[in-house]
Structure formats: C-alpha cells, structure tokens
Enzyme design. Structure first.
Site, short mmCIF file in Angstrom:
data_model
loop_
_atom_site.label_atom_id
_atom_site.label_comp_id
_atom_site.label_asym_id
_atom_site.label_seq_id
_atom_site.Cartn_x
_atom_site.Cartn_y
_atom_site.Cartn_z
N SER A 265 -2.27 6.61 -0.15
CA SER A 265 -2.17 7.76 -1.07
C SER A 265 -3.46 7.84 -1.88
O SER A 265 -4.15 6.83 -2.06
CB SER A 265 -1.00 7.58 -2.03
OG SER A 265 -1.32 6.61 -3.00
N ASP A 266 -3.77 9.03 -2.41
CA ASP A 266 -4.80 9.02 -3.43
C ASP A 266 -4.18 8.40 -4.68
O ASP A 266 -2.95 8.38 -4.84
CB ASP A 266 -5.37 10.42 -3.70
CG ASP A 266 -6.76 10.32 -4.36
OD1 ASP A 266 -7.11 9.23 -4.87
OD2 ASP A 266 -7.50 11.32 -4.38
N TRP A 267 -5.03 7.89 -5.56
CA TRP A 267 -4.56 7.08 -6.70
C TRP A 267 -3.72 7.95 -7.67
O TRP A 267 -4.25 8.82 -8.34
CB TRP A 267 -5.75 6.46 -7.40
CG TRP A 267 -6.12 5.09 -6.87
CD1 TRP A 267 -6.20 3.94 -7.60
CD2 TRP A 267 -6.41 4.71 -5.52
NE1 TRP A 267 -6.53 2.88 -6.79
CE2 TRP A 267 -6.66 3.32 -5.51
CE3 TRP A 267 -6.46 5.40 -4.30
CZ2 TRP A 267 -6.96 2.62 -4.35
CZ3 TRP A 267 -6.76 4.69 -3.15
CH2 TRP A 267 -7.01 3.33 -3.18
N GLY A 268 -2.44 7.68 -7.67
CA GLY A 268 -1.57 8.48 -8.53
C GLY A 268 -1.17 9.78 -7.88
O GLY A 268 -0.79 10.73 -8.56
N GLY A 269 -1.21 9.85 -6.56
CA GLY A 269 -0.86 11.09 -5.86
C GLY A 269 0.55 11.09 -5.29
O GLY A 269 0.89 11.95 -4.49
#
Ligand code: BGC
Length: 727
Positions: A265-269
């Site tokens: 995932s993208d960070w915090g996505g």
C-alpha cells in the site's frame, strides 16, 4: 593391518550414523528447488498468526518475517532517486546515522529526457547496488504516473507524458535494480496524477484513456520488467481506494497481467479490512491506525491487515485463502531478494555511481533555444560571467517529500561553474529568494541588475525548487508561473544585458513570458549529486546537449488538455476529478486540437546539426502479426560530435474510433561524430498500432492505412512512409 582396518570400519560407521541422523534440509531452504515448491513448503509450516504478521508493517519501513523458520523481515526504502537516510523505527524522521549519505541520482524526468534505455539500465543497476548495500529488499520506485498537468507537484518523480517513452525507460530501470536481488516497487498504481487532495480525490476516466495512457508503463514494468513489487496509489478510482482496488489490483494487475509479486500500500493508503483482504493488497504500510489516534505508541497490531484480519479469518467472515495468497507473494519476494544467497553485495556512494549519475544528468539536460549561439561558453571566452539565481546554490536533493535524500555530495551549479571557469571569472548574486524572511527581495534584484550591466555574460539559474507548492509531494503548484517574481527579474536582466542565458531547473514546464527576448534557454532538472559538474560540462560544450523534452511545455496553462476545461477536470471539486481530455494527453492534445505549444514533446537542440535522410520501408503491406521495419540515415552536419534522438510517430487514416493525430511508436538515440553518417533502423510490431476498444475490451488493429513519420520532435516531422494493414 588389522588394527587400521578396524579403525576405518568404526570411522565409516560413525560417519554413516551422523549423516543418517542429520535432518534433511527443508524444501523452502533449498534453493535448488523450484521457487513455487519452496513457497508452498514454507507456507505449510506457518501458523495463522505468523502469516498475519507478514502482511502488515512492523515499523515505518519494514514488515515482519518468520524468525522461527529463519525467514527474514522485509526492509523497504525510498526511492526513486537515491536511498533515503535510515529512518527511526516508528517515524519518517532520520535516525541520525553517520554512514547513510547516498549518491543522489538525477530525477526521473531527467532520465526520461535522455531517451536512452541503456542509461536507465545503468541507473537501475547503480541505485540497486546502493539499496543492496544498505540492506534494503524493496526500493520504493520507480514512478510512472503520466504527466497530465504541469501543476502536479510530483511530476519530477515520473517519466513524462508519453506512455511509450515511460514504458521503454522503466523496463531497464527495473531490470537494473533487480539484478541486485532488490525488488523495484513500481508506483503509484494508478491514476495518481495530482497531489492536491491525493488521499480522497476520486478519478473518473474512460477505459480507453486508462488502457492507452495511464496503464501501459505499469504493464510494461510488470510483463517486460518482471517487477517484484507494485505500490497502490493514494487516490480513488471509480469510488474505490487504489491500494485495495478490485479492478486495478485483482482483475488487471494480477489477473490480466499475471503479476505474481507483492502489492504494497502507499503509506497510510489503507482504509478497510474487508476491502484490503479481498482486493489485492498484500502488505499494508504506514497506516495511521486507531491505536495511534488512541494514543498508543506502537499500533501495528491494529492495522487493518493485522488483528482485525485475524479475527475475521477466525470467525469465518473472511476465508484463509485470501491470507495465504498474500503470504505466498511475500515469500516469493523474500526468496527473490534477501534469501537469494547469490545476490551481490552492493556498493554505496562510490565514485563509479557518481560518474553514472553525472552522465545521466549530462544526457538529460535539454537545450531549448540558442539563437545567438550564446552556448557553449568556452573557457577564457569572457572575463566576467555573472551567475544570478537561487537555484545556482540551493540544495535540490533536500525537500520534495519522500524522495528527499541525504546526499554524500551535491555539487551546486555555482560550484561546477567556478570549477570550470575559475573564481576570477565567475561572480555570483542571488537575485531572488525563496526565503523572504531572510532577504529583502527588492535589494536582491537591484544588486543583480547593477552587476548584470557590467558583466560580459549573465547566466540565470532559477526555476522551481523542492519547497511546498513547487515540485513537492503532497502539494500541487498554485500557478504555472515561476515563483518569487522570477519572470520580472528575468525580463529586467534581459533589458540591462542582452547576453543573458536562462537555465530553468524544474520537474515541470513553466510559463515563459520572456521567451522572445531571451537568446538562449536550457531546461535542466533536479540533477542530483553531480548537478554542477554536469551543468558546467554542458554550458562549456565539453558535453554536447542531447536531451529531449519528455513533456510538452504549453504557452499558457489553459492550452494544456487537463487545464483547458475548468476545475472539474483539474483539480476536481475535492471529491471527484473527471479526465475529460480523455486519451488526448500531452502532445496528443496539442496536435489534435492544433494548439501550438511553447516547446513540443521530444524537442531538444544540440551544438551541432543533423541532416535526416528519408524514411524508408521495404514493404508497404503488412498483416496484423507482422513487424514493420523502417530505416533512415542521419548525418551530423555540424562541427561537433553529438547525439540525436530520432522518433517515429504513427497515425491511422480512418479509425473507427477517434484517435490522436499521432502517437510515438519508436525512438533511438544515436551518437555521431562530426561529419559522420549512420543508418538507423526501427522495428514496430503491427500490433503496436492498435487502439483500445472499450466496448470489446481489447486492443484492436484495424485494416487501414497508417502513416509512420520520422521526426526530431512531436512537432517536427522530417519524412513519412505510408503503409497498409491487411487481414
Ligand atoms: C509516498 C510514497 C513513498 C512512501 C514512503 C508516501 O507518502 O507517496 O511514494 O514511497 O510515502 O515514504
């Protein structure tokens, strides 16, 4: 005799017993066994809890392995221009190590501007070596989101506006990285074309634009580059977040393209356990989870793919096969990287890497205008050269967001010029400032104008920088204009000294209201560690510029497709953004709508001149499975050695669906000594002339006539051949 026989016998018995008792090596540890067999074997030995631990973060940049089985953790690092300083366990902040200063490679826009896949391979290999040395298993890059608007704050991390160019450049980059036993992580999948509202903007785009413009570079990275990891984007597409997106991750990436690697995932996505369990996410990173908002220091167990996922599997709400598929992918990645006993050791911040970084920078710099032959400036030609502009001294490897680096060395343009021309010749003044609290803008300008009057030559070095609202993650630019009143400063400098060359450093096109007055203009990029040396080599003519623009620079913002419709098409209404320009992105828009750009895609001058021979083909009729062979000659007609990128564009005569006027289908960068002629050949599979038919959901080549044009930029065709595609 008897005695020695006995001793021998006893020894043999001991050896036999010991070896018989030695447990045989588990299959997953035996690298002579096929990868899939090792994966299944490791998986079969793991408990449910051990599997859960592998599909979410354990720290800001790592996920757990399975220590009981000797399966190591997975360590990741940004990416994509160098290896980021070592972060704290639980934060983005650097840990303060003293041995993690890296080589800063040029930004990916610069790499794209080289139009040289061989350099992309060298870039990938070198940055992969740095990642390996730093014990990283995944490099968080490269990025191949398409340049849709010059306001996107992150375009500098990507490879321009054309899907074919980005595809050809990204494949060797990935291969170079992965030769080191380090996974590249292709990002941000997909449609992450703006930073404004990046966490919650929903992209609405047609299937045609999706397949023809926004996906091809990802597809090439997966199918030709065999990339081992892909990062989901922050934004939504058709109502679903891209880091857990059924259509993008399950149907297209894993099913249509047979991707067998890991989706990070993208960070915090990540927003939901069910969606991320079912919709193709394999490792959840960077979630700002409930545990954190509730004030706990470490909340990794609260990640969507941690305890909540475990509970749902235990209660039967979610099937365990979903987890097993994710763990298989992580295991595959670990075997390909950290558990590959034969991977090389890597190297870090070496002279060899500095040399590669410099070469890419030199090959990417684009000469846009040179009317008075102001460039090159030979050593000794002038007594007094005044350098004006903050970008001549500002660190441009710092800032910009997650691609920020701690470079071992960053040679500024001013340092490079002083080294080349000497302290006596080079004089410097700031001219403008990005720190208005520190300097008085008016006095800076007055000083610059006064000094410019008496200089033999003025070299202006400005542009954008890596500050917020410039070329920087999480922000889009607020305006197409240069910041800090630079337009006014450039115009005034030209009034007091006509012998002024302008150098723009940026990752995006900028407005150039002074273009008619300026005799010479260079588009430069964020060039990394060797910025100053590369720039000085091009300015002095030691290196002949050969970069070409990887994006179109419009005369005014509204001329650009995405910016021509109003806010719903860019940047959207904070909830939705509609890609109404559809497949007409970049030069496809300018060509088809007959809008003259300031500088076209593929454009770039040289200190020498080239004469193009006629494009020829040995055949005029092709079937759909054929390969078209084209060739032409090219001659360096000037007095200097140089390199030229020849481009081939295709147009279809009567397509049944609207198509752009032309599309890039091949290019080749050729080096030529002064006076030298070479024959250049191109091959284009007929299937590459296809468009994506959204109703049939397939690529279609129609029986029709096509024109293939040889060009020196998207706006300058030198000759064409017509061919026919038949059944
Ligand atoms: C960026 C990614 C980056 C990640 C880790 C995110 O904010 O969008 O590109 O890899 O952070 O730093």
């Amino acid at each position: 005799m008897k005695r020695s026989f006995f001793i021998g016998l006893i020894y043999s018995i001991i050896v036999y017993c010991v070896s018989a008792q030695e447990p045989s090596k588990p299959i997953y540890l035996d690298d002579s066994k096929p990868l899939e067999q090792r994966v299944e074997d490791a998986l079969s030995r793991m408990t449910l809890e051990e599997k859960i631990a592998m599909v979410h973060a354990q720290s800001k940049f790592s996920s757990a392995g399975c220590s009981r089985l000797g399966i190591p953790e997975v360590w990741m690092s940004d990416g994509p221009h160098g290896i980021r300083p070592e972060p704290l366990w639980d934060a983005f902040k650097p840990a303060g190590w003293t041995n993690d200063s890296c080589t800063a490679f040029p930004a990916l826009t610069c790499l794209a501007a080289t139009f040289d896949p061989q350099l992309a391979l060298e870039y990938g290999k070198a940055i992969g070596e740095e990642a390996r040395y730093r014990k990283k298993d995944i490099l968080l890059g490269p990025g191949v989101n398409i340049y849709r608007t010059p306001l996107n704050g992150r375009n500098f991390e990507y490879m321009g506006e054309d899907p074919y160019l980005a595809s050809r450049m990204v494949v060797p980059y990935i291969q170079g990285v992965q030769q080191n036993g380090v996974a590249a992580c292709l990002k941000h999948f997909a449609l992450n074309n703006q930073e404004r509202w990046r966490h919650n903007i929903n992209v609405e785009v047609s299937d045609r634009a999706l397949y023809e413009i926004y996906l091809p570079a990802f597809k090439a990275g997966v199918q030709e580059g065999n990339v081992w990891a892909v990062m989901g984007a922050y934004n939504l597409f058709r109502g679903q977040h891209c880091s857990h997106h059924d259509l993008l991750l399950n149907k297209i990436l894993k099913n249509e393209w047979s991707f067998d690697g890991v989706v990070v995932s993208d960070w915090g996505g990540v927003y939901d356990t069910d969606e991320s369990a079912r919709n193709g996410l394999d490792i959840e990173m960077g979630t700002w989870s409930d545990g954190l908002t509730n004030g706990r220091a470490f909340a990794y167990d609260d990640y969507f793919l941690a305890r909540p996922f475990l509970d749902k599997i235990k209660s039967g709400e979610l099937p365990q096969q979903l987890l097993d598929d994710k763990v298989r992918r992580v295991l595959r990645l670990v075997f390909r990287t950290n558990m590959d006993r034969n991977r090389p050791w890597g190297s870090f911040a070496t002279d060899a890497h500095a040399a590669i970084s410099r070469r890419i920078a030199e090959q990417g710099i684009v000469l846009l205008k040179n009317e008075t032959q102001l460039f090159p400036v030979s050593v000794g030609q002038y007594d007094r050269i005044l350098v004006v502009g903050e970008n001549a001294v500002k660190s441009l490897t710092v800032g910009g967001g997650s691609s920020e680096l701690k470079a071992k060395k960053e040679i500024s343009p001013l340092e490079g010029l002083i080294e080349k021309y000497g302290e006596k010749t080079i004089h410097y003044t700031l001219g403008y400032t990005s720190e208005p609290q520190k300097y008085d803008a008016d006095s800076l300008r007055q000083v610059a104008l006064a000094l410019a009057k008496s200089a033999d030559l003025v070299i202006y070095i400005g542009g954008l920088n890596k500050d917020h609202y410039q070329d920087c993650e999480a922000f889009d630019r607020k305006s197409f204009d240069l910041p800090y009143d630079q337009n006014d400063l450039i115009e005034r400098l030209l009034e007091v000294n006509k012998n002024t060359g302008v150098i723009i450093i940026s990752g995006n096109g900028v407005a150039m209201p002074w273009i008619e007055q300026v005799p010479a203009l260079i588009q430069s990029w964020y060039l990394g560690s060797q910025a100053g040396n590369a720039m000085a080599n091009v300015i002095s003519g030691e290196v002949n510029p050969s970069g070409k623009l990887p994006f179109t620079i419009p005369k005014k913002l509204e001329d650009n497709g995405a910016n021509s419709f109003g806010p719903s098409v860019y940047p959207g209404d904070s909830i939705n953004v509609y890609y109404k320009e559809d497949i007409l992105v970049g030069y496809r828009w300018f060509d088809t709508k007959k809008i003259e750009p300031q500088f076209p895609f593929g454009f770039g001058l040289s200190y020498t001149s080239f004469n193009y021979g006629k494009l020829t083909t040995d055949n005029k009729e092709y079937s759909k499975t054929d390969v078209i062979r084209l060739s032409c000659s090219i001659t360096n007609t000037g007095g200097k050695d140089g390199a030229e990128t020849l481009q081939i564009y295709s147009s279809q005569r009567h397509p049944s669906l609207p198509r752009p006027l032309k599309e890039l289908k091949a290019f080749k960068k050729v080096s030529l000594k002064a006076g030298e002629t070479k024959t250049v050949s191109f091959t284009i599979p007929v299937k590459d002339l296809a468009f994506f038919d959204d109703e049939r959901h397939e690529w279609v080549v129609e029986q029709d006539r096509f024109t293939l044009s040889l060009a020196t930029s998207s706006a300058d065709i030198r000759s064409s051949v017509r061919i026919k595609v038949v059944e």
